[in-house]
Design a protein around this motif. Structure first.
Motif, mmCIF file in Angstrom:
data_model
loop_
_atom_site.group_PDB
_atom_site.id
_atom_site.type_symbol
_atom_site.label_atom_id
_atom_site.label_comp_id
_atom_site.label_asym_id
_atom_site.label_seq_id
_atom_site.Cartn_x
_atom_site.Cartn_y
_atom_site.Cartn_z
ATOM 1 N N VAL A 123 45.559 -37.498 71.602
ATOM 2 C CA VAL A 123 44.615 -38.552 72.010
ATOM 3 C C VAL A 123 44.053 -39.336 70.823
ATOM 4 C CG1 VAL A 123 43.929 -37.369 74.128
ATOM 5 C CG2 VAL A 123 42.734 -36.840 71.984
ATOM 6 N N GLY A 124 44.362 -38.887 69.607
ATOM 7 C CA GLY A 124 43.747 -39.492 68.420
ATOM 8 C C GLY A 124 44.297 -40.848 68.023
ATOM 9 N N ARG A 125 45.496 -41.181 68.473
ATOM 10 C CA ARG A 125 46.079 -42.473 68.086
ATOM 11 C C ARG A 125 46.120 -43.418 69.281
ATOM 12 N NH1 ARG A 125 51.021 -41.694 63.721
ATOM 13 N NH2 ARG A 125 49.699 -40.772 62.102
ATOM 14 N N ALA A 126 45.656 -44.646 69.035
ATOM 15 C CA ALA A 126 45.610 -45.636 70.127
ATOM 16 C C ALA A 126 47.004 -45.901 70.684
ATOM 17 C CB ALA A 126 44.988 -46.927 69.619
ATOM 18 N N SER A 127 48.009 -45.907 69.819
ATOM 19 C CA SER A 127 49.356 -46.224 70.313
ATOM 20 C C SER A 127 49.861 -45.137 71.267
ATOM 21 C CB SER A 127 50.324 -46.438 69.149
ATOM 22 O OG SER A 127 50.797 -45.212 68.709
#
Ligand code: S3P
Length: 183
Positions: free
Chosen positions: A93-97
């Motif tokens: 969940v940490g990366r927007a992509s």
């Protein structure tokens, strides 16, 4: 105006993506969903197969940021063709992509679990680099707290404490029934 339908709208395919902190039971719930007809995919196992290394080895030899790159790439390469449940790693969940990829894939389900339950399950865990490297439980708890607002962006939130995996799987099927796939 013509209405464009996506492939999985046409064949009525359902993809469920499980998110949640380490120890939330993503893999067990994926197994429970597989008993109900879903094909289980595990993102961490996929990363290990692609890289030929264990998750622990990737963290030790290449560091967390390299692991996150592999995680992002593996997620992008998933191309499920039938009803599938994808168990992700707790940090996806940490990366927007990754959110873009997951939203395009299907319905994102957060397995919400209380801290005490997670701590009980993670106590003694030896194959999780972020638990092994943490010096104190407060560090792990701070990581969990920092991720809570991210997990809560899921399409569906299911509470898991004290519940049987098959009951959780049944709830997930029910609550994702109306979800429109957007791929
Ligand atoms: C991680 C969770 C792990 C694994 C990696 C990093 C995290 O998966 O992807 O060790 O950042 O929370 P699980 O959630 O299945 O333990």
């Amino acid at each position: 105006m013509p209405v464009l339908l996506s492939v999985n709208q046409i064949i009525n395919m359902k993809i469920i993506i499980l998110i949640g902190f380490m120890g939330a039971g993503k893999s067990s719930i994926a197994v429970a969903l597989s008993r109900k007809g879903y094909i289980p995919l595990d993102l961490d196992r996929d990363i290990e197969t692609r890289s030929g290394m264990t998750i622990q080895d990737i963290f030790t030899r290449q560091g967390e940021s390299a692991f996150r790159d592999l995680e992002e790439a593996a997620l992008k390469c998933l191309d499920p063709l039938v009803d599938t449940v994808i168990a992700t790693g707790g940090g996806v969940v940490g990366r927007a992509s990754n959110w873009n990829t997951m939203r395009q894939l299907g319905c994102i389900v957060y397995l919400r679990t209380q801290w005490e339950t997670l701590q009980g399950r993670l106590n003694g865990s030896e194959d999780r680099p972020l638990i092994n490297s943490a010096k104190r439980w407060e560090e792990v708890r701070a990581l969990w707290e920092s991720r809570l607002p991210l997990y809560e962006q899921a399409d569906v939130i299911v509470d898991t404490d004290g519940r049987d995996p098959d009951a959780i799987a049944a709830e997930i099927i029910l609550r994702t029934a109306e979800f429109k796939q957007c791929r």
